[in-house]
Structure formats: structure tokens, C-alpha cells
Design a protein around this motif. Structure first.
Motif, mmCIF file in Angstrom:
data_model
loop_
_atom_site.group_PDB
_atom_site.id
_atom_site.type_symbol
_atom_site.label_atom_id
_atom_site.label_comp_id
_atom_site.label_asym_id
_atom_site.label_seq_id
_atom_site.Cartn_x
_atom_site.Cartn_y
_atom_site.Cartn_z
ATOM 1 N N GLY B 99 0.801 -1.217 0.000
ATOM 2 C CA GLY B 99 0.000 0.000 0.000
ATOM 3 C C GLY B 99 0.831 1.262 0.000
ATOM 4 N N GLU B 100 2.134 1.129 -0.121
ATOM 5 C CA GLU B 100 2.999 2.304 -0.125
ATOM 6 C C GLU B 100 2.786 3.107 -1.395
ATOM 7 N N LEU B 101 2.588 4.413 -1.220
ATOM 8 C CA LEU B 101 2.448 5.325 -2.356
ATOM 9 C C LEU B 101 3.820 5.879 -2.720
ATOM 10 N N PHE B 102 4.106 5.886 -4.011
ATOM 11 C CA PHE B 102 5.309 6.515 -4.518
ATOM 12 C C PHE B 102 4.887 7.763 -5.279
ATOM 13 N N PHE B 103 5.404 8.900 -4.842
ATOM 14 C CA PHE B 103 5.015 10.165 -5.440
ATOM 15 C C PHE B 103 6.075 10.650 -6.425
ATOM 16 N N GLY B 104 5.609 11.350 -7.442
ATOM 17 C CA GLY B 104 6.518 12.094 -8.291
ATOM 18 C C GLY B 104 6.942 13.379 -7.591
ATOM 19 N N GLU B 105 7.854 14.105 -8.250
ATOM 20 C CA GLU B 105 8.411 15.321 -7.655
ATOM 21 C C GLU B 105 7.414 16.469 -7.641
ATOM 22 N N GLY B 106 6.368 16.326 -8.416
ATOM 23 C CA GLY B 106 5.361 17.378 -8.450
ATOM 24 C C GLY B 106 5.517 18.300 -9.642
ATOM 25 N N SER B 107 4.404 18.865 -10.065
ATOM 26 C CA SER B 107 4.391 19.864 -11.141
ATOM 27 C C SER B 107 3.683 21.101 -10.600
ATOM 28 N N ARG B 108 4.446 22.189 -10.531
ATOM 29 C CA ARG B 108 3.847 23.427 -10.028
ATOM 30 C C ARG B 108 3.317 24.222 -11.201
ATOM 31 N N LEU B 109 2.013 24.334 -11.255
ATOM 32 C CA LEU B 109 1.345 25.022 -12.362
ATOM 33 C C LEU B 109 0.863 26.381 -11.908
ATOM 34 N N THR B 110 1.201 27.388 -12.699
ATOM 35 C CA THR B 110 0.685 28.733 -12.492
ATOM 36 C C THR B 110 -0.146 29.108 -13.706
ATOM 37 N N VAL B 111 -1.393 29.497 -13.461
ATOM 38 C CA VAL B 111 -2.272 29.924 -14.548
ATOM 39 C C VAL B 111 -2.502 31.434 -14.413
ATOM 40 N N LEU B 112 -2.107 32.153 -15.445
ATOM 41 C CA LEU B 112 -2.212 33.625 -15.389
ATOM 42 C C LEU B 112 -3.468 34.121 -16.083
#
Lengths: 113, 112
Positions: B99-112
Motif C-alpha cells: 500500500g505504499e504510495l510513490f510520489f513524483g516530484e510534483g508539477s507546479r502550475l501557475t495559470v495567469l
């Protein structure tokens, strides 16, 4: 439905101990603990299943009291590397591999020299 | 080591643009997830997929869609980006035995 974590934030000096709690209003099947350092992905610490078990991971351990629907994470003799935000994720049904967790808002832990 | 890779760490898009966030895992995991993470709101599940072409809505699916054409790849699509979709997006896959979750590094999205 969201589990409640307490405290919201804690500041320690190196070597001190801390306890982070995670409480749910629903009956729990499992509790998952993760740590996230600033700018990084959450990293798995441990899972506790229904049955009141306690687990350990180096100097970090946790307990799960299913009757009280809560889990506690124990950090002993804290190190600088323990700094980060700790999240609990709860699972209310033994849904096998779905692992649709409900997450707490996190506890920010800062360990200072 | 399990690796979950998200294609973009930082994106800046304009309102109304179509946005694709890609996630690839290399451990043959069946279940994959897309979360968004916002201060004060924690991790919220957008969609998850339990097999190729199989998907299920999470807690906040509005404004998003997903695609899973291959087991290793799970894409999040914003059909018409809006400013309230500015956030950190995290992809994860789950190791079924633990049940261990492996996460990605993340994507930081900015919408202007």
C-alpha cells in the motif's frame, strides 16, 4: 471526514522528542504516515493496519488505536533531517489496493540545532 | 528503486489554455493517482486509475480529465485552464503488496 492532525506545527531542538496525532471521526482500516520536505515529494514512513499495532522506523514509530480511531507518530531524539511536514492518510474500508486515502492537513516540524 | 516521473516541474500557462501533465512510473503498478496540493487544504484526490483505460473520479474532478492508454503513463488534462487551478500537482502510484504510495516530484502550475 478529513482526519485531524495535531499539533499543526512544532519546533524542536535536536535530540528532543515529539508526538503527532491523527484522529478520525470514521472507523479506520488503516493509517498511513508520510513526510514531505520543502520542495520535494512526500515520502512513505509506515502503514498501520487495524489491530492496534505499533511500528518502528529507526527512531520514528507509530501506534494505531482503532477504538479511538486515532494514530500517533512518535519521533524520538530528533535529528535535523526530521524537519518537514508530516501527513497522515486514512483508509476507512479494507478496499484492497484502491488506497483512496483521505489526508490530514499536515503537521509542520522544524528541528533546530 | 521505484521511480515516478512527472514531465514538468514548473509550468506557466494562460487562462483558457489546454494543459497536459504527464506522469510515468516504472514499476508496473496498476493503481495511479493525481492529487493537487494547496496550502491549508492538504492533498486532494482529483482522479485515480486502477488499470489501463480505467479511471474513477476523486474528490475534486471538476475541470480535469485523465488518460491512461498505457499502464505506465497517467496523464492529467486541464481542458481550459483557469486561475483557480494554480497549484502543485502530484502524481503517485501504489505498490499493491504494502500500500505504499510513490510520489513524483510534483508539477507546479501557475495559470495567469
Amino acid at each position: 471526514q478529513q482526519p485531524v492532525q495535531s499539533p499543526q506545527a512544532v519546533i524542536l531542538r535536536e535530540g528532543e522528542d515529539a508526538v503527532i496525532n491523527c484522529s478520525s471521526s470514521k472507523a479506520l482500516y488503516s493509517v498511513h504516515w508520510y513526510r514531505q520536505k520543502h520542495g520535494e515529494a512526500p515520502v512513505f514512513l509506515m502503514i498501520l493496519l487495524k489491530g492496534g499495532e505499533q511500528k518502528g522506523h529507526e527512531k520514528i514509530s507509530a501506534s494505531f488505536n482503532e477504538k479511538k480511531q486515532q494514530s500517533s507518530l512518535y519521533l524520538t531524539a530528533s535529528q535535523l533531517s526530521y524537519s518537514g511536514t508530516y501527513f497522515c492518510g486514512t483508509e476507512s474500508t479494507g478496499a484492497g489496493n484502491n488506497r483512496k486515502l483521505i489526508w490530514g492537513l499536515g503537521t509542520s516540524l522544524a528541528v533546530n540545532p | 528503486d521505484v521511480k515516478v516521473t512527472q514531465s514538468s516541474r514548473y509550468l506557466v500557462k494562460r487562462t483558457g489554455e489546454k494543459v497536459f501533465l504527464e506522469c510515468v512510473q516504472d514499476m508496473d503498478h496498476e493503481n495511479m493517482f493525481w492529487y493537487r496540493q494547496d496550502p491549508g487544504l492538504g492533498l486532494r484526490l482529483i482522479y485515480f486509475s486502477y488499470d489501463v483505460k480505467m479511471k474513477e473520479k476523486g474528490d475534486i474532478p471538476e475541470g480535469y480529465s485523465v488518460s491512461r492508454e498505457k499502464k505506465e503513463r497517467f496523464s492529467l488534462i486541464l481542458e481550459s485552464a483557469s486561475t483557480n487551478q494554480t497549484s502543485m500537482y502530484l502524481c503517485a502510484s501504489v505498490f499493491p503488496n504494502t500500500g505504499e504510495l510513490f510520489f513524483g516530484e510534483g508539477s507546479r502550475l501557475t495559470v495567469l
